[in-house]
Design a protein around this motif. Structure first.
Motif, mmCIF file in Angstrom:
data_model
loop_
_atom_site.group_PDB
_atom_site.id
_atom_site.type_symbol
_atom_site.label_atom_id
_atom_site.label_comp_id
_atom_site.label_asym_id
_atom_site.label_seq_id
_atom_site.Cartn_x
_atom_site.Cartn_y
_atom_site.Cartn_z
ATOM 1 N N PHE A 97 -27.979 4.546 59.671
ATOM 2 C CA PHE A 97 -27.988 5.992 59.450
ATOM 3 C C PHE A 97 -29.336 6.459 58.913
ATOM 4 N N SER A 98 -29.948 5.665 58.064
ATOM 5 C CA SER A 98 -31.240 6.045 57.493
ATOM 6 C C SER A 98 -32.305 6.249 58.558
ATOM 7 N N THR A 99 -32.192 5.552 59.678
ATOM 8 C CA THR A 99 -33.181 5.745 60.753
ATOM 9 C C THR A 99 -33.078 7.130 61.371
ATOM 10 N N THR A 100 -31.926 7.767 61.270
ATOM 11 C CA THR A 100 -31.739 9.088 61.892
ATOM 12 C C THR A 100 -32.354 10.217 61.071
ATOM 13 N N LEU A 101 -32.571 9.993 59.786
ATOM 14 C CA LEU A 101 -33.030 11.061 58.906
ATOM 15 C C LEU A 101 -34.438 11.537 59.232
ATOM 16 N N THR A 102 -35.270 10.661 59.754
ATOM 17 C CA THR A 102 -36.630 11.051 60.121
ATOM 18 C C THR A 102 -36.786 11.220 61.630
ATOM 19 N N GLN A 103 -35.717 10.979 62.363
ATOM 20 C CA GLN A 103 -35.803 11.064 63.813
ATOM 21 C C GLN A 103 -34.799 12.066 64.376
ATOM 22 N N SER A 104 -33.669 11.584 64.869
ATOM 23 C CA SER A 104 -32.743 12.437 65.611
ATOM 24 C C SER A 104 -32.080 13.516 64.770
ATOM 25 N N LEU A 105 -31.929 13.300 63.478
ATOM 26 C CA LEU A 105 -31.292 14.308 62.626
ATOM 27 C C LEU A 105 -32.283 15.066 61.743
ATOM 28 N N PHE A 107 -33.965 17.632 62.243
ATOM 29 C CA PHE A 107 -33.767 19.087 62.291
ATOM 30 C C PHE A 107 -32.724 19.548 61.276
ATOM 31 N N VAL A 108 -31.761 18.698 60.963
ATOM 32 C CA VAL A 108 -30.741 19.039 59.960
ATOM 33 C C VAL A 108 -31.411 19.157 58.594
ATOM 34 N N GLY A 109 -32.265 18.212 58.282
ATOM 35 C CA GLY A 109 -32.937 18.196 56.987
ATOM 36 C C GLY A 109 -33.989 19.273 56.824
ATOM 37 N N ASN A 110 -34.381 19.917 57.916
ATOM 38 C CA ASN A 110 -35.390 20.975 57.838
ATOM 39 C C ASN A 110 -34.825 22.303 57.339
ATOM 40 N N ASN A 111 -33.518 22.414 57.248
ATOM 41 C CA ASN A 111 -32.887 23.657 56.825
ATOM 42 C C ASN A 111 -31.870 23.325 55.731
ATOM 43 N N TRP A 112 -32.127 23.809 54.537
ATOM 44 C CA TRP A 112 -31.281 23.482 53.390
ATOM 45 C C TRP A 112 -29.819 23.852 53.636
ATOM 46 N N LEU A 113 -29.556 25.036 54.185
ATOM 47 C CA LEU A 113 -28.183 25.484 54.420
ATOM 48 C C LEU A 113 -27.472 24.594 55.436
ATOM 49 N N VAL A 114 -28.178 24.214 56.482
ATOM 50 C CA VAL A 114 -27.600 23.317 57.492
ATOM 51 C C VAL A 114 -27.323 21.953 56.876
ATOM 52 N N THR A 115 -28.216 21.494 56.032
ATOM 53 C CA THR A 115 -28.041 20.188 55.385
ATOM 54 C C THR A 115 -26.822 20.192 54.461
ATOM 55 N N VAL A 116 -26.704 21.195 53.633
ATOM 56 C CA VAL A 116 -25.571 21.287 52.700
ATOM 57 C C VAL A 116 -24.262 21.408 53.484
ATOM 58 N N THR A 117 -24.254 22.265 54.499
ATOM 59 C CA THR A 117 -23.047 22.460 55.310
ATOM 60 C C THR A 117 -22.674 21.181 56.049
ATOM 61 N N LEU A 157 -26.458 14.810 50.611
ATOM 62 C CA LEU A 157 -27.171 14.734 51.890
ATOM 63 C C LEU A 157 -28.555 15.371 51.786
ATOM 64 N N PRO A 158 -28.696 16.529 51.131
ATOM 65 C CA PRO A 158 -30.061 17.050 50.956
ATOM 66 C C PRO A 158 -30.968 16.071 50.203
ATOM 67 N N LEU A 159 -30.399 15.336 49.258
ATOM 68 C CA LEU A 159 -31.183 14.334 48.530
ATOM 69 C C LEU A 159 -31.636 13.210 49.460
ATOM 70 N N LEU A 160 -30.757 12.764 50.359
ATOM 71 C CA LEU A 160 -31.152 11.721 51.314
ATOM 72 C C LEU A 160 -32.320 12.189 52.162
ATOM 73 N N PHE A 161 -32.246 13.426 52.659
ATOM 74 C CA PHE A 161 -33.358 13.948 53.457
ATOM 75 C C PHE A 161 -34.617 14.085 52.616
ATOM 76 N N ALA A 162 -34.460 14.516 51.370
ATOM 77 C CA ALA A 162 -35.623 14.672 50.491
ATOM 78 C C ALA A 162 -36.342 13.345 50.285
ATOM 79 N N THR A 163 -35.595 12.253 50.202
ATOM 80 C CA THR A 163 -36.231 10.947 49.970
ATOM 81 C C THR A 163 -37.013 10.459 51.183
#
Length: 174
Positions: A97-105, A107-117, A157-163
């Motif tokens: 899953f961690s590989t998706t945070l900088t690649q396929s997902l 875009f989710v981490g680029n928007n705080w509201l989308v990430t929280v939702t 989840l926002p914390l995972l993207f932040a890291t």
């Protein structure tokens, strides 16, 4: 160059992750001999060809593993007979899953509201599917457990993207 393009493909990454999700959640221990090497090799290639940094892989995986371990220690999750706090297949899934945070997902981490939702809805849905497939047992009321997972992941989840963000290291090492 073609290897780098193939491995940096968002489509390749999401297909890989979903295949690993199926193999790890449905196959669990019976497919570890196949899934663990595949996740480790894929992750090593991503690090070697500099698509992802090792800390972008290990820090979010460690956080996910820690959260699932805490929920297990609190008795919310039960993984049956396992010699570890959480099973090896779940640890492997967190690495995948961690590989998706900088690649396929990403875009989710680029928007705080989308990430929280997403954390509030999609992650509990994944846990619920895993529960229905027999990968985990929710020891508390089903809907209460899904609600608790939603609350936790809406914050985490926002914390995972932040890291995985390059500026994250700079913010906390200065």
């Amino acid at each position: 160059m073609k290897l780098r393009a193939a491995f940096s493909s968002k489509l390749c990454n999401i297909i890989f992750f979903n295949l690993m999700w199926v193999g790890l959640v449905i196959g669990r221990e019976s497919l570890l001999g196949l899934t663990v090497p595949m996740v480790l090799i894929y992750s090593a290639i991503l690090v070697f060809i500099e698509i992802i940094k090792i800390q972008q892989l290990l820090v979010p995986a460690a956080l996910g593993i820690a959260i699932d371990s805490i929920l297990t220690m609190l008795g919310i999750f039960d993984f049956g007979d396992t010699t570890l706090l959480i099973p090896l297949w779940l640890i492997t899934l967190w690495i995948a899953f961690s590989t998706t945070l900088t690649q396929s997902l990403k875009f989710v981490g680029n928007n705080w509201l989308v990430t929280v939702t997403s954390g509030a809805i999609i992650l509990p849905f994944n846990y619920a599917v895993g529960e229905r497939l027999g990968a985990v047992t929710f020891t508390e009321n089903y809907f209460l457990t899904v609600f608790i997972i939603g609350i936790i992941w809406s914050m985490c989840l926002p914390l995972l993207f932040a890291t995985t963000d390059e500026s994250f290291k700079k913010k906390f090492t200065a």
